[in-house]
Scaffold this active site. Structure first.
Site, PDB file in Angstrom:
ATOM      1  N   HIS A 116      15.734  22.782  72.968  1.00 25.90           N
ATOM      2  CA  HIS A 116      15.981  23.621  72.231  1.00 25.90           C
ATOM      3  C   HIS A 116      15.350  25.035  72.389  1.00 25.90           C
ATOM      4  CE1 HIS A 116      16.928  21.683  68.067  1.00 25.90           C
ATOM      5  NE2 HIS A 116      17.837  21.119  69.041  1.00 25.90           N
TER       6      HIS A 116
ATOM      7  N   TYR B  36      13.215  25.979  59.372  1.00 25.00           N
ATOM      8  CA  TYR B  36      11.949  25.707  58.631  1.00 25.00           C
ATOM      9  C   TYR B  36      12.292  26.852  57.337  1.00 25.00           C
ATOM     10  CZ  TYR B  36       9.289  23.775  62.104  1.00 25.00           C
ATOM     11  OH  TYR B  36       8.788  22.849  63.139  1.00 25.00           O
TER      12      TYR B  36
ATOM     13  N   PRO C 235       2.367  18.173  59.296  1.00 30.68           N
ATOM     14  CA  PRO C 235       3.542  18.423  60.341  1.00 30.68           C
ATOM     15  C   PRO C 235       4.379  19.626  60.374  1.00 30.68           C
ATOM     16  CG  PRO C 235       4.090  17.346  58.022  1.00 30.68           C
ATOM     17  CD  PRO C 235       2.801  17.509  57.899  1.00 30.68           C
TER      18      PRO C 235
ATOM     19  N   LYS D 270       2.863  19.337  65.725  1.00 34.27           N
ATOM     20  CA  LYS D 270       1.824  19.179  66.512  1.00 34.27           C
ATOM     21  C   LYS D 270       1.011  17.927  66.939  1.00 34.27           C
ATOM     22  CE  LYS D 270       2.337  23.379  68.130  1.00 34.27           C
ATOM     23  NZ  LYS D 270       3.247  23.470  69.274  1.00 34.27           N
TER      24      LYS D 270
ATOM     25  N   TYR E  73       4.373  27.589  69.068  1.00 29.22           N
ATOM     26  CA  TYR E  73       5.205  26.638  68.811  1.00 29.22           C
ATOM     27  C   TYR E  73       5.487  25.937  70.242  1.00 29.22           C
ATOM     28  CZ  TYR E  73       8.814  24.336  66.245  1.00 29.22           C
ATOM     29  OH  TYR E  73       9.594  23.368  65.595  1.00 29.22           O
TER      30      TYR E  73
HETATM   31  C1  PHB Z   1      11.047  16.244  62.809  1.00 31.13           C
HETATM   32  O1  PHB Z   1      12.100  16.486  63.349  1.00 31.13           O
HETATM   33  O2  PHB Z   1      10.869  15.358  62.047  1.00 31.13           O
HETATM   34  C2  PHB Z   1      10.046  17.488  62.336  1.00 31.13           C
HETATM   35  C3  PHB Z   1      10.468  18.632  63.227  1.00 31.13           C
HETATM   36  C4  PHB Z   1       9.767  19.773  63.152  1.00 31.13           C
HETATM   37  C5  PHB Z   1       8.330  19.640  62.404  1.00 31.13           C
HETATM   38  C6  PHB Z   1       8.219  18.545  61.587  1.00 31.13           C
HETATM   39  C7  PHB Z   1       8.932  17.710  61.748  1.00 31.13           C
HETATM   40  O3  PHB Z   1       7.621  20.744  62.409  1.00 31.13           O
END
Ligand code: PHB
Ligand code: APR
Length: 388
Positions: free
Chosen positions: A72, A200, A292, A296, A383
């Site tokens: 990505h 997000y 989450p 990280k 990130y």
């Molecule tokens: C996930 O794909 O489970 C995932 C992706 C980004 C995050 C947390 C979980 O910040």
């Protein structure tokens, strides 16, 4: 029985450490409380930093990740129905890999089976002895018998609820913690992802996240109450809660379907200091937890393991204590920056309270993030993962 390093816990931290040590000729035994199938049943985050990918490659277990993982170049943030793209690669020159932690665990397990290194699954009553002496030992129960392993060092890779951190005398350890008043309800579905980038979502109804595990498998989360129970969330209720948080285009594209996994995770920030006690080292979730948001957790486990493995290899090759003595400080310096980032992103995107001041501050900060190249670059640097 004797080995050089006893590793407690066969999650990603323990397995990766075992693999690196083995490659450098350091003998190790892993003791895991659960069965291998149980460990593989846990679904967790799935965004892998470049530096974590490099470590997996270094020990020869990155092949499937490069084949099945998705590279990505950006992430998206949707604020009250308007989506913004943060071009990670353009801003930092780096990308991330979307690949499930469960798959990484499987790849590491296969790698360990391939080198024939010993792992004891279903090890009960793991107990540490003499961590501050020269000859530490670890005892455990397996197949109805008591066993004991003498070693040089113990690596506590046994997660947040493990025995290793709990074995340290309370006056030798300081803990720092923040518990958030909400959780994440996550589902896994065999449906195509709504978009081809991770999104997000900040919305007055609460946070949401649209992620994926491949072209036909999606992972979605919504902010939920801590008191919520998955039983109270049939699939339709989940989709009905997710949809209004998305922007119009994403809502129109969303393909719903039956969940194949559904779970609730509380959000917590936690750091133990120090993370070395005599001949015991903590790594991964045993030492620290991040919420989450930002994914990280696994990446921090990997960075601890990198510092710790280098220190132990240096100890055996050069009889030097330098890396060992610096482990706690070095690892925690990186940990705290990821703690800050995960806490900040959590506070920025979740519904924290009904206070309109809090909401306005979030919106002002997000507007600044999207408009300022300096702010988006700072986001992107964190990130994709800070350098070691
Ligand atoms: C996930 O794909 O489970 C995932 C992706 C980004 C995050 C947390 C979980 O910040
Ligand atoms: N004895 C032996 N094994 C134990 C014990 C014990 N007393 N207690 C816990 N374990 C095992 C657990 O069963 C688990 O398999 O230790 C392992 C710890 O694994 P994880 O919890 O996955 O922790 P870690 O390897 O540090 O991985 C960090 O996992 O939780 C996520 O967000 C986190 O992505 C990050 C990653």
């Amino acid at each position: 029985m004797r080995t050089q390093v006893v590793i407690v816990g066969a999650g990603p931290a323990g397995l990766l450490l075992g693999q690196i040590l083995h490659k450098h000729g350091v003998a190790n035994v892993i003791l895991e409380r659960q069965t291998g199938d149980y460990v593989l049943g846990r679904v967790r985050a799935g965004v892998i930093e470049q530096v974590t990918q490099d470590l997996l490659d270094e020990v020869g277990v990155g092949g499937r990740m490069h084949r099945d993982g998705l590279v990505h170049e950006a992430v998206q943030i949707c604020v009250d129905g308007a989506r913004h793209r943060i071009p990670l690669k353009e801003l930092t020159g780096k990308t991330v890999m979307v690949y499930g932690q469960t798959e990484i665990t499987r790849d590491l397990m296969e790698g360990r089976a391939g080198i024939g290194a010993p792992t004891v699954y279903s090890a009960g009553d793991v107990t540490l002895h003499d961590i501050f002496g020269d000859k530490p030992r670890v005892s455990y129960q397996a197949e109805g018998k008591s066993h004991e392993i003498a070693c040089d060092f113990i690596a506590g890779c046994d997660g947040f609820h493990g025995v290793c951190r709990a074995s340290v005398p309370p006056d030798a350890i300081t803990t720092h913690e923040r518990v958030y008043p909400f959780g994440w309800l996550g589902i896994l579905t065999d449906t195509p992802p709504v978009l081809d980038e991770v999104v997000y979502v900040r919305h007055p109804l609460g946070f949401a996240l649209c992620s994926m595990r491949g072209p036909t498998r999606s992972r979605y989360y919504i902010q939920c109450d801590l008191a919520d129970d998955v039983e109270a969330w049939p699939d339709q209720r989940f989709w009905d809660a997710l949809k209004p948080r998305l922007d119009d285009e994403a809502r129109a594209r969303l393909v719903t379907g039956p969940s194949i996994e559904k779970s609730i995770a509380p959000l917590r920030s936690f750091v133990a200091e120090p993370i070395r006690f005599g001949r015991l080292f903590l790594a991964g979730d045993a030492a620290h937890i991040v919420p989450p948001t930002g994914a990280k957790g696994l990446n921090l486990a990997a960075s601890d393991v990198r510092y710790l493995s280098r220190a132990l290899i240096e100890h055996y090759a050069e009889k030097s204590e330098a890396g060992i003595d610096c482990y706690s400080e070095r690892a925690l310096a990186r940990v705290w920056k990821a703690e800050r980032f995960s806490w900040w992103l959590t506070m920025l995107l979740h519904k924290i309270s009904d206070n309109t001041f809090d909401r306005k501050i979030q919106l002002a900060e997000l507007d600044y993030l999207f408009r300022s190249k300096a702010a988006s670059t700072a986001f992107a640097e964190n990130y994709v993962g800070l350098p070691y």
